[in-house]
Scaffold this active site. Structure first.
Site: not given
Ligand code: SAM
Length: 216
Positions: A64
Protein backbone atom coordinates in the site's frame (compact mmCIF):
# COMPACT_ATOMS: atom_id res chain seq x y z
CA UNK A 1 21.34 3.31 -4.34
CA UNK A 2 22.93 2.84 -0.89
CA UNK A 3 21.46 2.77 2.61
CA UNK A 4 22.25 6.46 3.18
CA UNK A 5 20.27 7.41 0.05
CA UNK A 6 17.31 5.27 1.13
CA UNK A 7 17.43 6.83 4.57
CA UNK A 8 17.36 10.32 3.02
CA UNK A 9 14.39 9.39 0.78
CA UNK A 10 12.62 7.94 3.83
CA UNK A 11 12.98 11.23 5.73
CA UNK A 12 11.47 13.11 2.78
CA UNK A 13 8.62 10.56 2.57
CA UNK A 14 7.83 11.04 6.26
CA UNK A 15 7.96 14.82 6.08
CA UNK A 16 6.05 15.33 2.84
CA UNK A 17 3.62 12.41 2.70
CA UNK A 18 2.87 11.64 6.35
CA UNK A 19 3.64 14.61 8.63
CA UNK A 20 2.38 17.20 6.12
CA UNK A 21 -0.95 15.33 5.93
CA UNK A 22 -1.52 15.55 9.67
CA UNK A 23 0.05 12.48 11.28
CA UNK A 24 2.31 13.93 13.93
CA UNK A 25 2.63 11.41 16.77
CA UNK A 26 6.37 11.09 17.49
CA UNK A 27 6.14 7.29 17.80
CA UNK A 28 4.46 7.02 14.41
CA UNK A 29 6.97 9.33 12.73
CA UNK A 30 9.84 7.37 14.29
CA UNK A 31 8.41 4.07 13.02
CA UNK A 32 8.08 5.37 9.45
CA UNK A 33 11.55 6.95 9.64
CA UNK A 34 13.18 3.75 10.79
CA UNK A 35 11.43 0.83 9.06
CA UNK A 36 13.27 0.33 5.74
CA UNK A 37 10.36 0.15 3.31
CA UNK A 38 12.65 -0.62 0.33
CA UNK A 39 13.45 -4.06 1.82
CA UNK A 40 9.75 -4.98 1.40
CA UNK A 41 9.68 -3.94 -2.27
CA UNK A 42 10.89 -6.21 -5.13
CA UNK A 43 14.53 -5.42 -5.96
CA UNK A 44 13.81 -4.00 -9.40
CA UNK A 45 11.40 -1.43 -7.88
CA UNK A 46 13.46 -0.36 -4.86
CA UNK A 47 14.20 3.06 -6.33
CA UNK A 48 10.42 3.72 -6.13
CA UNK A 49 9.99 2.46 -2.57
CA UNK A 50 9.52 5.94 -1.04
CA UNK A 51 7.20 7.31 -3.73
CA UNK A 52 3.67 8.45 -2.84
CA UNK A 53 1.90 5.42 -4.37
CA UNK A 54 1.21 1.69 -4.00
CA UNK A 55 3.62 -0.67 -5.83
CA UNK A 56 3.22 -4.12 -7.30
CA UNK A 57 4.80 -6.93 -5.23
CA UNK A 58 3.93 -9.75 -7.69
CA UNK A 59 1.04 -12.26 -7.69
CA UNK A 60 -1.28 -9.33 -8.65
CA UNK A 61 -0.87 -7.83 -5.17
CA UNK A 62 0.43 -4.50 -3.89
CA UNK A 63 2.29 -2.87 -1.04
CA UNK A 64 0.00 0.00 0.00
CA UNK A 65 0.86 3.69 -0.39
CA UNK A 66 2.91 4.82 2.65
CA UNK A 67 0.29 7.39 3.73
CA UNK A 68 -2.49 4.76 3.70
CA UNK A 69 -0.34 2.48 5.90
CA UNK A 70 0.18 5.44 8.25
CA UNK A 71 -3.51 6.41 8.26
CA UNK A 72 -4.67 2.87 9.05
CA UNK A 73 -2.04 2.40 11.74
CA UNK A 74 -2.85 5.79 13.31
CA UNK A 75 -6.58 5.00 13.36
CA UNK A 76 -5.88 1.99 15.60
CA UNK A 77 -3.98 4.01 18.25
CA UNK A 78 -1.50 1.17 18.78
CA UNK A 79 -0.10 0.82 22.31
CA UNK A 80 2.94 -1.24 23.32
CA UNK A 81 1.83 -4.80 24.04
CA UNK A 82 -1.40 -4.64 21.99
CA UNK A 83 -2.22 -7.99 20.41
CA UNK A 84 -2.93 -7.22 16.75
CA UNK A 85 -4.38 -9.41 14.02
CA UNK A 86 -3.42 -8.34 10.50
CA UNK A 87 -5.39 -9.79 7.60
CA UNK A 88 -3.28 -9.66 4.40
CA UNK A 89 0.46 -9.69 5.19
CA UNK A 90 1.37 -8.78 1.60
CA UNK A 91 4.95 -7.50 1.62
CA UNK A 92 5.13 -7.43 5.43
CA UNK A 93 5.77 -3.66 5.57
CA UNK A 94 2.60 -2.87 7.56
CA UNK A 95 3.46 -5.82 9.83
CA UNK A 96 6.90 -4.31 10.48
CA UNK A 97 5.42 -0.89 11.33
CA UNK A 98 3.00 -2.48 13.84
CA UNK A 99 5.81 -4.50 15.39
CA UNK A 100 8.09 -1.44 15.59
CA UNK A 101 5.32 0.30 17.57
CA UNK A 102 5.44 -2.52 20.12
CA UNK A 103 2.43 -4.57 19.02
CA UNK A 104 2.43 -8.37 19.20
CA UNK A 105 1.46 -9.10 15.61
CA UNK A 106 -0.31 -12.15 14.19
CA UNK A 107 -0.49 -11.77 10.43
CA UNK A 108 -2.32 -14.02 8.01
CA UNK A 109 -1.77 -14.12 4.24
CA UNK A 110 -3.66 -16.13 1.61
CA UNK A 111 -0.74 -16.55 -0.82
CA UNK A 112 2.14 -18.68 0.41
CA UNK A 113 4.76 -17.10 -1.92
CA UNK A 114 4.05 -13.66 -0.43
CA UNK A 115 3.89 -14.99 3.14
CA UNK A 116 7.31 -16.66 2.73
CA UNK A 117 8.97 -13.58 1.27
CA UNK A 118 7.45 -11.36 3.96
CA UNK A 119 8.54 -13.75 6.70
CA UNK A 120 12.08 -13.83 5.32
CA UNK A 121 12.33 -10.01 5.20
CA UNK A 122 10.73 -9.53 8.63
CA UNK A 123 13.11 -12.06 10.19
CA UNK A 124 16.17 -10.56 8.47
CA UNK A 125 15.31 -7.19 10.08
CA UNK A 126 14.71 -8.77 13.49
CA UNK A 127 10.94 -8.29 13.79
CA UNK A 128 9.39 -10.89 16.04
CA UNK A 129 6.00 -11.50 14.42
CA UNK A 130 3.89 -14.57 13.65
CA UNK A 131 2.89 -15.05 10.01
CA UNK A 132 0.64 -17.84 8.72
CA UNK A 133 -0.87 -18.83 5.40
CA UNK A 134 -4.66 -19.05 5.47
CA UNK A 135 -8.03 -17.44 4.85
CA UNK A 136 -8.05 -14.34 7.03
CA UNK A 137 -11.78 -13.79 6.47
CA UNK A 138 -12.20 -16.38 9.22
CA UNK A 139 -9.83 -14.50 11.52
CA UNK A 140 -7.33 -16.54 13.54
CA UNK A 141 -9.26 -18.18 16.34
CA UNK A 142 -6.32 -19.91 18.10
CA UNK A 143 -4.73 -16.60 19.17
CA UNK A 144 -7.94 -14.60 19.79
CA UNK A 145 -8.99 -12.27 21.32
CA UNK A 146 -7.19 -9.31 19.75
CA UNK A 147 -6.96 -5.69 20.92
CA UNK A 148 -6.82 -4.44 17.35
CA UNK A 149 -7.57 -5.90 13.89
CA UNK A 150 -6.32 -4.44 10.61
CA UNK A 151 -7.67 -5.64 7.27
CA UNK A 152 -5.46 -4.65 4.35
CA UNK A 153 -7.64 -5.83 1.44
CA UNK A 154 -11.12 -4.76 0.30
CA UNK A 155 -13.92 -6.54 2.16
CA UNK A 156 -17.72 -6.43 1.68
CA UNK A 157 -18.23 -6.03 5.46
CA UNK A 158 -16.66 -6.44 8.90
CA UNK A 159 -16.76 -10.25 8.96
CA UNK A 160 -18.55 -11.79 11.90
CA UNK A 161 -15.42 -13.78 12.80
CA UNK A 162 -13.38 -10.57 13.26
CA UNK A 163 -16.08 -8.99 15.43
CA UNK A 164 -16.12 -12.08 17.65
CA UNK A 165 -12.33 -12.21 17.92
CA UNK A 166 -11.96 -8.53 18.90
CA UNK A 167 -11.99 -7.57 22.60
CA UNK A 168 -14.66 -5.16 23.89
CA UNK A 169 -12.89 -1.77 23.80
CA UNK A 170 -10.81 -2.90 20.80
CA UNK A 171 -10.61 -1.33 17.35
CA UNK A 172 -10.81 -2.66 13.81
CA UNK A 173 -9.98 -0.88 10.54
CA UNK A 174 -10.86 -2.09 7.04
CA UNK A 175 -11.59 -0.90 3.49
CA UNK A 176 -15.27 -1.75 3.14
CA UNK A 177 -17.20 -1.80 -0.11
CA UNK A 178 -17.11 -3.41 -3.56
CA UNK A 179 -14.19 -4.85 -5.51
CA UNK A 180 -13.37 -1.55 -7.24
CA UNK A 181 -13.91 1.13 -4.59
CA UNK A 182 -14.23 1.18 -0.82
CA UNK A 183 -14.54 3.38 2.25
CA UNK A 184 -11.83 3.08 4.86
CA UNK A 185 -13.72 2.58 8.12
CA UNK A 186 -12.49 2.29 11.69
CA UNK A 187 -14.76 0.83 14.35
CA UNK A 188 -14.67 0.59 18.14
CA UNK A 189 -16.17 -2.52 19.68
CA UNK A 190 -18.36 -0.89 22.30
CA UNK A 191 -20.12 -4.04 23.58
CA UNK A 192 -20.13 -7.76 22.77
CA UNK A 193 -22.59 -7.16 19.92
CA UNK A 194 -22.00 -3.56 18.80
CA UNK A 195 -19.46 -1.63 16.74
CA UNK A 196 -19.34 2.16 16.58
CA UNK A 197 -17.98 3.15 13.15
CA UNK A 198 -16.26 6.22 11.70
CA UNK A 199 -15.46 6.92 8.03
CA UNK A 200 -11.82 7.86 7.39
CA UNK A 201 -11.74 8.34 3.60
CA UNK A 202 -12.50 6.61 0.32
CA UNK A 203 -9.86 4.22 -0.95
CA UNK A 204 -9.04 1.46 -3.40
CA UNK A 205 -7.58 -1.88 -2.29
CA UNK A 206 -7.10 -5.28 -3.91
CA UNK A 207 -9.95 -7.65 -2.92
CA UNK A 208 -9.97 -9.97 0.05
CA UNK A 209 -10.61 -13.41 -1.41
CA UNK A 210 -12.15 -16.01 0.87
CA UNK A 211 -15.13 -17.52 2.66
CA UNK A 212 -16.50 -14.19 3.95
CA UNK A 213 -14.81 -12.02 1.32
CA UNK A 214 -15.02 -12.00 -2.47
CA UNK A 215 -14.96 -14.99 -4.80
CA UNK A 216 -11.74 -15.45 -6.77
N1 SAM B 1 -0.32 -4.37 4.10
C1 SAM B 1 0.36 -4.99 3.00
C2 SAM B 1 1.72 -4.40 2.80
O1 SAM B 1 2.14 -3.55 3.58
O2 SAM B 1 2.40 -4.85 1.88
C3 SAM B 1 -0.44 -4.88 1.74
C4 SAM B 1 -1.45 -5.93 1.64
S1 SAM B 1 -2.13 -6.14 0.02
C5 SAM B 1 -2.87 -4.59 -0.32
C6 SAM B 1 -3.48 -7.24 0.44
C7 SAM B 1 -3.06 -8.63 0.74
O3 SAM B 1 -4.20 -9.36 1.20
C8 SAM B 1 -2.51 -9.40 -0.44
O4 SAM B 1 -1.23 -9.86 -0.16
C9 SAM B 1 -3.50 -10.56 -0.62
O5 SAM B 1 -2.92 -11.76 -1.07
C10 SAM B 1 -4.03 -10.70 0.79
N2 SAM B 1 -5.31 -11.41 0.90
C11 SAM B 1 -6.37 -11.43 0.04
N3 SAM B 1 -7.35 -12.23 0.53
C12 SAM B 1 -6.91 -12.73 1.72
C13 SAM B 1 -7.46 -13.59 2.70
N4 SAM B 1 -8.68 -14.12 2.60
N5 SAM B 1 -6.70 -13.86 3.79
C14 SAM B 1 -5.47 -13.36 3.95
N6 SAM B 1 -4.89 -12.53 3.04
C15 SAM B 1 -5.61 -12.21 1.94
Amino acid sequence: MGNADFSELRKIMVREQIQARGITSPDMLKAFNEVPRHIFVPEEKRNLAYEDCPLSIGSDQTISQPYIVALMTDSLAIRRGDKVLEIGTGSGYQTAILSFLGARVYSIERLSTLAKEAQKNLASLGYNVTVAVGDGTEGWRENAPYDKIIVTAATPQFAHSWQEQLTVGGKIVAPIGGKLAQDLIVADKISTKHLSTRLICSCRFVPLIGKYGFKE
